[in-house]
Design an enzyme around this catalytic site. Sequence first.
Site, short mmCIF file in Angstrom:
data_model
loop_
_atom_site.label_atom_id
_atom_site.label_comp_id
_atom_site.label_asym_id
_atom_site.label_seq_id
_atom_site.Cartn_x
_atom_site.Cartn_y
_atom_site.Cartn_z
N HIS A 43 -3.69 -4.50 7.68
CA HIS A 43 -3.82 -3.37 8.73
C HIS A 43 -2.94 -3.68 9.78
CE1 HIS A 43 -5.07 0.29 10.77
NE2 HIS A 43 -5.74 0.45 9.49
N THR A 48 -8.28 3.46 8.63
CA THR A 48 -9.42 2.60 8.63
C THR A 48 -9.51 1.98 9.93
OG1 THR A 48 -8.98 2.51 6.33
CG2 THR A 48 -10.88 1.27 7.07
N HIS A 67 1.13 5.97 2.02
CA HIS A 67 1.86 6.92 2.93
C HIS A 67 3.12 7.49 2.20
CE1 HIS A 67 -1.06 6.36 5.91
NE2 HIS A 67 -0.78 5.26 5.84
N ASN A 86 0.94 -1.20 0.00
CA ASN A 86 0.03 0.01 -0.01
C ASN A 86 0.89 1.33 0.06
OD1 ASN A 86 -1.40 2.30 1.03
ND2 ASN A 86 -3.24 0.91 1.73
N GLU A 96 -8.62 0.41 -2.93
CA GLU A 96 -9.39 0.77 -1.89
C GLU A 96 -10.15 1.72 -1.94
OE1 GLU A 96 -6.94 0.70 1.76
OE2 GLU A 96 -6.16 -1.33 1.53
N HIS A 109 -5.31 3.77 -1.58
CA HIS A 109 -6.75 4.00 -0.85
C HIS A 109 -7.00 5.57 -1.53
CE1 HIS A 109 -9.42 4.14 2.89
NE2 HIS A 109 -10.20 4.75 1.77
N ARG A 158 -9.12 8.17 -0.72
CA ARG A 158 -10.06 8.48 0.35
C ARG A 158 -11.18 9.50 0.09
NH1 ARG A 158 -8.92 6.64 5.70
NH2 ARG A 158 -10.59 8.01 6.29
N GLU A 190 -11.10 -9.41 2.96
CA GLU A 190 -9.93 -9.09 3.57
C GLU A 190 -9.92 -8.85 4.90
OE1 GLU A 190 -7.49 -5.64 1.89
OE2 GLU A 190 -6.47 -5.43 3.79
N ARG A 193 -7.09 12.86 1.53
CA ARG A 193 -5.99 13.03 2.32
C ARG A 193 -4.40 12.63 1.94
NH1 ARG A 193 -7.17 9.85 7.69
NH2 ARG A 193 -9.04 10.78 7.74
#
Length: 254
Positions: free
Chosen positions: A192, A105, A14, A11, A74, A47, A49, A155, A53
């Site tokens: 996660h 999340t 970040h 992922n 995502e 993801h 969002r 998931e 963000r």
Amino acid sequence: MRATHQRLYINVDHVATLRQARRTDEPDPVAAATLCEDAGADGITAHLREDRRHIQDDDITRLAGTVRTVLNLEMALTDEMLAIAERVHPFQVTLVPERRQEVTTEGGLDVAHDPERLAAGIARLKRAGLRTSLFIDPAREAVERSRDLGADAIELHTGRYATTGGGREALAALREAAALGAALGLAVHAGHGLTVRNVAPVAAIPEIEELNIGHSIVSRAVFVGLAAAVREMRAAMDAARGVGAASAGQGATR
Ligand code: PXP
């Protein structure tokens, strides 16, 4: 059971978080995705969002055109996101719950809430030829409902496992949910809060085909570089799984 390769999807959200801290063009999550793939990632997860963000619309468009493995998008189940998924056509869509104020999340999808809307969203994604996965808490009812809703995959949310320091109960819940999911014919993924330190017991669950990992790899990359961080995670997963280095890199679904 024969040792099998477990897919590692990275992922890259970040990487974008760091860029958005200054609203410049670096570091670029798309360049990061390429590096991850070169280091052995089986897929790239991002993801988008609703509050944008970290990942931006343009990142998703560019990832869709650049990723050589597979792209796992995502997203929350909204009309806007469904239209984006139909346009960029990722390999897989993972539906996640979203709350604006949350740092990340926080829980799995509430699959008991408004099942008609969820089933319609899943059906729409499937009509577009997209594989669908539901991010759920490792609970029997959620797994069964996911099957009833027509998802291809689940998931399992490993957040409780991670925040309880790899707690036995949380791990047992993951094992049971994974076994049930597989028995019901669902592909089973997890993610996660996973790190090189806590990943082994989850990676060792035989039914879990795919892990989605972001924050800890991007954090580690600050010190050792992204490629090394990806390889460390790959090695930790393979060791837990009893997979030799020779089979690394196999198993992508496309
Ligand atoms: N899987 C899902 C569905 C997520 O929402 C996230 C966080 O965006 C992850 C996996 C990755 O979690 P982490 O960044 O803690 O590794």
